[in-house]
Design a protein around this motif. Structure first.
Motif, PDB file in Angstrom:
ATOM      1  N   ALA A  69      14.268   6.813  11.886  1.00 23.59           N
ATOM      2  CA  ALA A  69      13.371   6.629  13.030  1.00 23.59           C
ATOM      3  C   ALA A  69      12.235   5.646  12.739  1.00 23.59           C
ATOM      4  O   ALA A  69      11.596   5.151  13.662  1.00 23.59           O
ATOM      5  N   ALA A  70      11.992   5.339  11.466  1.00 20.43           N
ATOM      6  CA  ALA A  70      10.927   4.407  11.102  1.00 20.43           C
ATOM      7  C   ALA A  70      11.335   2.948  11.292  1.00 20.43           C
ATOM      8  O   ALA A  70      10.492   2.058  11.237  1.00 20.43           O
ATOM      9  N   VAL A  71      12.629   2.691  11.505  1.00 22.07           N
ATOM     10  CA  VAL A  71      13.128   1.322  11.670  1.00 22.07           C
ATOM     11  C   VAL A  71      13.477   1.109  13.135  1.00 22.07           C
ATOM     12  O   VAL A  71      14.365   1.770  13.672  1.00 22.07           O
ATOM     13  N   GLN A  72      12.745   0.205  13.784  1.00 20.92           N
ATOM     14  CA  GLN A  72      12.949  -0.063  15.213  1.00 20.92           C
ATOM     15  C   GLN A  72      13.300  -1.533  15.436  1.00 20.92           C
ATOM     16  O   GLN A  72      12.566  -2.421  14.984  1.00 20.92           O
ATOM     17  N   LEU A  73      14.391  -1.778  16.128  1.00 20.64           N
ATOM     18  CA  LEU A  73      14.766  -3.133  16.518  1.00 20.64           C
ATOM     19  C   LEU A  73      13.807  -3.590  17.611  1.00 20.64           C
ATOM     20  O   LEU A  73      13.669  -2.927  18.634  1.00 20.64           O
ATOM     21  N   THR A  74      13.114  -4.718  17.389  1.00 15.60           N
ATOM     22  CA  THR A  74      12.147  -5.190  18.373  1.00 15.60           C
ATOM     23  C   THR A  74      12.636  -6.392  19.163  1.00 15.60           C
ATOM     24  O   THR A  74      12.144  -6.643  20.256  1.00 15.60           O
ATOM     25  N   SER A  75      13.599  -7.148  18.622  1.00 14.13           N
ATOM     26  CA  SER A  75      14.194  -8.253  19.379  1.00 14.13           C
ATOM     27  C   SER A  75      15.519  -8.647  18.748  1.00 14.13           C
ATOM     28  O   SER A  75      15.782  -8.371  17.582  1.00 14.13           O
ATOM     29  N   GLY A  76      16.367  -9.283  19.562  1.00 11.78           N
ATOM     30  CA  GLY A  76      17.645  -9.776  19.072  1.00 11.78           C
ATOM     31  C   GLY A  76      18.773  -8.771  19.114  1.00 11.78           C
ATOM     32  O   GLY A  76      19.701  -8.852  18.310  1.00 11.78           O
ATOM     33  N   ALA A  77      18.746  -7.853  20.060  1.00 10.18           N
ATOM     34  CA  ALA A  77      19.759  -6.792  20.117  1.00 10.18           C
ATOM     35  C   ALA A  77      21.184  -7.336  20.172  1.00 10.18           C
ATOM     36  O   ALA A  77      22.097  -6.730  19.624  1.00 10.18           O
ATOM     37  N   THR A  78      21.391  -8.492  20.801  1.00  9.08           N
ATOM     38  CA  THR A  78      22.748  -9.044  20.921  1.00  9.08           C
ATOM     39  C   THR A  78      22.907 -10.345  20.139  1.00  9.08           C
ATOM     40  O   THR A  78      23.876 -11.068  20.338  1.00  9.08           O
ATOM     41  N   ALA A  79      21.975 -10.635  19.250  1.00 11.87           N
ATOM     42  CA  ALA A  79      22.015 -11.884  18.482  1.00 11.87           C
ATOM     43  C   ALA A  79      22.111 -11.594  16.991  1.00 11.87           C
ATOM     44  O   ALA A  79      21.833 -10.490  16.537  1.00 11.87           O
ATOM     45  N   ARG A  80      22.499 -12.604  16.230  1.00 15.17           N
ATOM     46  CA  ARG A  80      22.520 -12.473  14.767  1.00 15.17           C
ATOM     47  C   ARG A  80      21.107 -12.459  14.190  1.00 15.17           C
ATOM     48  O   ARG A  80      20.842 -11.829  13.182  1.00 15.17           O
ATOM     49  N   LEU A  81      20.198 -13.227  14.817  1.00 19.73           N
ATOM     50  CA  LEU A  81      18.809 -13.248  14.381  1.00 19.73           C
ATOM     51  C   LEU A  81      18.069 -12.131  15.097  1.00 19.73           C
ATOM     52  O   LEU A  81      18.061 -12.075  16.325  1.00 19.73           O
ATOM     53  N   LYS A  82      17.470 -11.241  14.328  1.00 14.31           N
ATOM     54  CA  LYS A  82      16.815 -10.050  14.870  1.00 14.31           C
ATOM     55  C   LYS A  82      15.433  -9.891  14.249  1.00 14.31           C
ATOM     56  O   LYS A  82      15.147 -10.460  13.199  1.00 14.31           O
ATOM     57  N   GLN A  83      14.619  -9.081  14.898  1.00 16.75           N
ATOM     58  CA  GLN A  83      13.321  -8.671  14.371  1.00 16.75           C
ATOM     59  C   GLN A  83      13.306  -7.154  14.368  1.00 16.75           C
ATOM     60  O   GLN A  83      13.730  -6.530  15.343  1.00 16.75           O
ATOM     61  N   VAL A  84      12.836  -6.575  13.274  1.00 14.53           N
ATOM     62  CA  VAL A  84      12.667  -5.127  13.214  1.00 14.53           C
ATOM     63  C   VAL A  84      11.256  -4.805  12.757  1.00 14.53           C
ATOM     64  O   VAL A  84      10.652  -5.560  11.998  1.00 14.53           O
ATOM     65  N   ALA A  85      10.758  -3.687  13.246  1.00 19.80           N
ATOM     66  CA  ALA A  85       9.477  -3.152  12.783  1.00 19.80           C
ATOM     67  C   ALA A  85       9.796  -1.902  11.977  1.00 19.80           C
ATOM     68  O   ALA A  85      10.579  -1.055  12.416  1.00 19.80           O
ATOM     69  N   ILE A  86       9.207  -1.815  10.799  1.00 23.05           N
ATOM     70  CA  ILE A  86       9.436  -0.669   9.923  1.00 23.05           C
ATOM     71  C   ILE A  86       8.104   0.027   9.709  1.00 23.05           C
ATOM     72  O   ILE A  86       7.147  -0.579   9.222  1.00 23.05           O
ATOM     73  N   SER A  87       8.044   1.286  10.109  1.00 27.61           N
ATOM     74  CA  SER A  87       6.811   2.077   9.974  1.00 27.61           C
ATOM     75  C   SER A  87       6.670   2.598   8.552  1.00 27.61           C
ATOM     76  O   SER A  87       7.654   2.988   7.932  1.00 27.61           O
ATOM     77  N   GLY A  88       5.444   2.576   8.073  1.00 26.15           N
ATOM     78  CA  GLY A  88       5.154   3.084   6.744  1.00 26.15           C
ATOM     79  C   GLY A  88       3.994   2.327   6.131  1.00 26.15           C
ATOM     80  O   GLY A  88       3.330   1.528   6.801  1.00 26.15           O
ATOM     81  N   ASP A  89       3.754   2.558   4.857  1.00 30.04           N
ATOM     82  CA  ASP A  89       2.681   1.880   4.138  1.00 30.04           C
ATOM     83  C   ASP A  89       3.081   0.421   3.913  1.00 30.04           C
ATOM     84  O   ASP A  89       4.057   0.156   3.199  1.00 30.04           O
ATOM     85  N   PRO A  90       2.350  -0.540   4.497  1.00 34.54           N
ATOM     86  CA  PRO A  90       2.728  -1.943   4.364  1.00 34.54           C
ATOM     87  C   PRO A  90       2.816  -2.431   2.913  1.00 34.54           C
ATOM     88  O   PRO A  90       3.699  -3.207   2.577  1.00 34.54           O
ATOM     89  N   VAL A  91       1.923  -1.944   2.063  1.00 30.64           N
ATOM     90  CA  VAL A  91       1.926  -2.373   0.655  1.00 30.64           C
ATOM     91  C   VAL A  91       3.184  -1.866  -0.050  1.00 30.64           C
ATOM     92  O   VAL A  91       3.868  -2.620  -0.754  1.00 30.64           O
ATOM     93  N   ALA A  92       3.508  -0.596   0.154  1.00 26.06           N
ATOM     94  CA  ALA A  92       4.704  -0.027  -0.474  1.00 26.06           C
ATOM     95  C   ALA A  92       5.973  -0.691   0.060  1.00 26.06           C
ATOM     96  O   ALA A  92       6.890  -0.989  -0.709  1.00 26.06           O
ATOM     97  N   LEU A  93       6.031  -0.942   1.371  1.00 23.52           N
ATOM     98  CA  LEU A  93       7.203  -1.597   1.957  1.00 23.52           C
ATOM     99  C   LEU A  93       7.342  -3.019   1.417  1.00 23.52           C
ATOM    100  O   LEU A  93       8.453  -3.470   1.115  1.00 23.52           O
ATOM    101  N   ASP A  94       6.229  -3.739   1.280  1.00 22.56           N
ATOM    102  CA  ASP A  94       6.257  -5.090   0.728  1.00 22.56           C
ATOM    103  C   ASP A  94       6.805  -5.071  -0.694  1.00 22.56           C
ATOM    104  O   ASP A  94       7.668  -5.883  -1.042  1.00 22.56           O
ATOM    105  N   GLN A  95       6.341  -4.133  -1.506  1.00 23.31           N
ATOM    106  CA  GLN A  95       6.818  -4.047  -2.894  1.00 23.31           C
ATOM    107  C   GLN A  95       8.309  -3.731  -2.947  1.00 23.31           C
ATOM    108  O   GLN A  95       9.047  -4.308  -3.751  1.00 23.31           O
ATOM    109  N   THR A  96       8.767  -2.827  -2.089  1.00 25.43           N
ATOM    110  CA  THR A  96      10.183  -2.466  -2.076  1.00 25.43           C
ATOM    111  C   THR A  96      11.037  -3.640  -1.616  1.00 25.43           C
ATOM    112  O   THR A  96      12.084  -3.912  -2.202  1.00 25.43           O
TER     113      THR A  96
END
Length: 110
Positions: A69-96
């Motif tokens: 549920a933390a991963v949400q598709l924000t654009s590009g539902a029918t395209a190869r190029l997509k944007q997703v928003a991932i909820s969580g600590d930005p620093v930890a997500l960046d490191q991962t």
């Protein structure tokens, strides 16, 4: 240049997805011909009825250690190029994300 950026409550990630890619995997970072960077993903699912999009969100959630549920598709539902928003600590997500892509040499697409 990394294909993700910190946003309020998480990160926004630019993706290039290959459906029916034979396996579910993150294949590193690619620079498109226009200079944009994208995170390359491949999924086994076909691009029909949202199956590939579901596989993308599941792959990202599992790889980043966040709930689906933390991963949400924000654009590009029918395209190869997509944007997703991932909820969580930005620093930890960046490191991962850095760790996941470190083993892959950046590619340039002509």
């Amino acid at each position: 240049m990394k294909p993700w950026r910190a946003i309020a409550g998480g990160v926004q990630v630019a993706l290039r997805v290959t459906p029916r890619g034979g396996r579910d995997a993150i294949d590193g970072i690619e620079t498109l011909s226009d200079g944009r960077s994208v995170l390359k993903l491949r999924v086994r699912a076909v691009a029909d009825g949202g199956e590939a999009n579901r596989a993308v969100t599941e792959l990202l959630a599992k790889s980043l250690g966040v709930p689906k549920a933390a991963v949400q598709l924000t654009s590009g539902a029918t395209a190869r190029l997509k944007q997703v928003a991932i909820s969580g600590d930005p620093v930890a997500l960046d490191q991962t994300l850095r760790a996941l892509t470190a083993a892959h040499k950046p590619m340039r697409k002509s």
